[in-house]
Design an enzyme around this catalytic site. Sequence first.
Site, PDB file in Angstrom:
ATOM      1  N   PHE A 161       0.841  -1.202   0.000  1.00  0.00           N
ATOM      2  CA  PHE A 161       0.000   0.000   0.000  1.00  0.00           C
ATOM      3  C   PHE A 161       0.872   1.246   0.000  1.00  0.00           C
ATOM      4  O   PHE A 161       1.872   1.319   0.724  1.00  0.00           O
ATOM      5  CB  PHE A 161      -0.869   0.069   1.256  1.00  0.00           C
ATOM      6  CG  PHE A 161      -1.822  -1.062   1.457  1.00  0.00           C
ATOM      7  CD1 PHE A 161      -3.118  -1.009   0.964  1.00  0.00           C
ATOM      8  CD2 PHE A 161      -1.424  -2.194   2.178  1.00  0.00           C
ATOM      9  CE1 PHE A 161      -4.008  -2.053   1.181  1.00  0.00           C
ATOM     10  CE2 PHE A 161      -2.309  -3.239   2.400  1.00  0.00           C
ATOM     11  CZ  PHE A 161      -3.606  -3.173   1.890  1.00  0.00           C
ATOM     12  N   ASP A 162       0.457   2.239  -0.760  1.00  0.00           N
ATOM     13  CA  ASP A 162       0.954   3.590  -0.560  1.00  0.00           C
ATOM     14  C   ASP A 162       0.342   4.123   0.740  1.00  0.00           C
ATOM     15  O   ASP A 162      -0.639   3.567   1.248  1.00  0.00           O
ATOM     16  CB  ASP A 162       0.564   4.458  -1.756  1.00  0.00           C
ATOM     17  CG  ASP A 162       1.028   5.892  -1.623  1.00  0.00           C
ATOM     18  OD1 ASP A 162       2.111   6.126  -1.056  1.00  0.00           O
ATOM     19  OD2 ASP A 162       0.290   6.790  -2.075  1.00  0.00           O
TER      20      ASP A 162
END
Length: 300
Positions: A161-162
């Site tokens: 995930f960012d």
Amino acid sequence: MPVSLHGQLVVAISARALFDFEAENQVFEAGDDRAYMALQQQRLDEPAPRGVAFSLVEKLLAFNEGGAPQVEVVVLSRNDPISGMRVFRSARHYGLPIERGVFTRGASPWRYLKPLSAQLFLSTNEADVRQALQAGVAAARVMPQAARASAAHPHELRIAFDGDAVLFSDEAEQVFQRDGLAAFQAHETSRAHQPLPAGPFKPVLEALQRLQHSTGGGMKVRTALVTARSAPAHERAIRTLMDWQIEVDEAMFLGGLPKGEFLREFEPDFFFDDQAGHIASAAAHVPAGHVAMGVAAGQG
């Protein structure tokens, strides 16, 4: 007693994200939906190739083996019902226990996310993804031409995930876009002990942590935070996760370096990011989805 999906991670996915329908889609894009339907009907007995999100779905469903159901995958698609027959037959061919589907023949399907209690929606249609996000459902536009997942970790679901506008809100990103890097670093340093507001994918990460603590199917979960943040702004991100009582296995604070090669080494089954440029870098190496959310969502 009515059936309920309560307590499960419910993932809604479009047919084109799960299977490779790119050849058939060329007919659809030409504006002839009846020719598309006829082609799918001709190929009913021909399993569709695996799509970009196939590995993610296959591993998620493996958590249901040998215990109570923990994950429900539902096909939510603009396809017509005839094409839906091929979707279900293809799923059965690959041993994917997918039983539910909604097929809307060109109409936007996002309204069905709420009655499905879906927590994640994956689609190749950008408008549908944006509508889902606006409705409060974590969603990402799957890149059909993205690389497929590595087969090196068959018993481990890997998701990256960012941070800003994905796990967290885009509060800090707004400062960066408006005032620049120095102001962003100062803003985050002064608020290091103040948790960031939640982004759309916080519930997904929470659900993955619950799966991580389960023993379904002998599967494991490995998560990574892959962010353009660097020290000292890293501290607020880590402290936010601590406040949420959520752990990630790896964290990469890249300070603006291209994310693709780092993701290639992590080998996720899927990566979520809000910036188109990061997705382009990632998609050359791993399955990737664009989270069209926040002030930087359209940036290359």
